[in-house]
Design an enzyme around this catalytic site. Structure first.
Site: not given
Ligand SMILES: N[C@@H](CCC[C@H](N)C(=O)O)C(=O)O
Length: 294
Positions: A15, A47, A67, A76, A197, A215, A224-226
């Site tokens: 990311n 990001q 973003n 994020c 997302n 995203e 994408c962590g979230s």
């Protein structure tokens, strides 16, 4: 102009993240600066994590998240790990409490270099995600793409991890779906008044999953962590997995997510520094530090 600010180009398992040091200044990274930085192949990012002085007692810093299209994000996870790694290298400190648009979160660097971020509690109410219309059960909502009688993707789970996520469950290889084509349509679907997302998730065992994410505001990303957190919460909620899951992401990296019994979601993974420079937060004009890596 308030002068240039230091930044580090980093990544959280692919990311693409810019960590901008905005401490001690009153200005902000503008949408125009974000768009300009993203247009340059050397600084292209998913990001920007802009570190500002704390606004709230008990927190170390306020993190403003942008973003690549210049819009704001509330959360994020991969970027937060990059912030922790940068601050830990600078200060020797291992644990941090940050404030973001999504609230206050804790994060810590472990002895092996991995970093865990407490992403807070998921929210499932349709107004909290938010959705444009009432769905009493957000484990599965009516939404599909493709032919009406043979949809390609359908019936996602939806969840807020501070930011809105829709998870489409698939039983084939995640690479066999045209997420680049469907992603923008779903991100901007009227059911998501703040956009969303969009993740496709293939559960491969009660402890493992493969995900790809389109995203909001950034498009296809290598991780994408979230979204990883949202996918695990939604999978556990629908009995597809347990509450501790390892996820393979498109960059080939792995994330670990635990949805703890106290309802907090913990995201663990790595972060990597690439190079440093300085930039103008109002225009995005930038220069690489001379001693920085290639
Ligand atoms: N890459 C991030 C999520 C970024 C925010 C997202 N695009 C949004 O607008 O909500 C992560 O690692 O969580």
């Amino acid at each position: 102009m308030a002068g240039t600010a230091p930044f580090a180009k980093m990544n959280g398992i692919g990311n693409e993240i810019i960590v901008a040091d905005m401490r001690g200044r009153a200005d902000h990274v503008t949408a125009a600066a974000a768009i300009a930085l993203n247009a340059d192949v050397a600084t292209k990012f998913d990001q920007i994590m802009a570190i500002h002085d704390a606004r709230t007692t008990g927190t170390a810093y306020y993190i403003d998240i942008l973003n690549s299209d210049g819009t704001s994000a509330q959360a994020c996870g991969n970027g937060t790990r990059c912030v922790v790694q940068a601050l830990a290298a600078e200060t020797g400190q291992k644990s941090f409490t940050f404030e973001t648009r999504a609230g206050i979160l804790n994060a810590q660097e472990h002895a092996d270099g991995t970093i865990s971020v407490d992403m807070g509690k998921p929210r499932f109410g349709w107004q909290e995600i938010p959705l444009a219309e009432e769905f009493r059960d957000t484990r599965m909502i009516e939404l599909q793409i493709g032919p009406i009688d043979a949809p390609v993707l359908h019936s996602p789970s939806v969840v807020s991890m501070g930011n809105p996520h829709a998870i489409f469950w698939v039983d084939r290889d995640v690479w066999s779906y045209e997420l680049d084509r469907f992603g923008p349509l779903l991100e901007n679907h009227p059911i998501f008044p703040e956009r969303a997302n969009i993740t496709i998730a293939h559960v491969t065992s009660p402890q493992t999953m493969v995900i790809r994410t389109w995203e909001r505001g950034a498009g296809l990303t290598k991780a994408c962590g979230s979204a990883a957190c949202a996918a695990v919460v939604a999978a556990a909620r629908t009995k597809r997995t347990g509450r501790i899951v390892s996820l393979l992401t498109p960059g080939g990296g792995e994330l670990h997510v635990e949805w703890r019994e106290d309802d907090h979601v913990i995201l663990t993974g790595g972060a990597e520094w690439e190079f440093s420079g300085s930039f103008d937060p109002s225009t995005g004009a930038w220069a690489r530090d001379t001693e920085s890596a290639a």
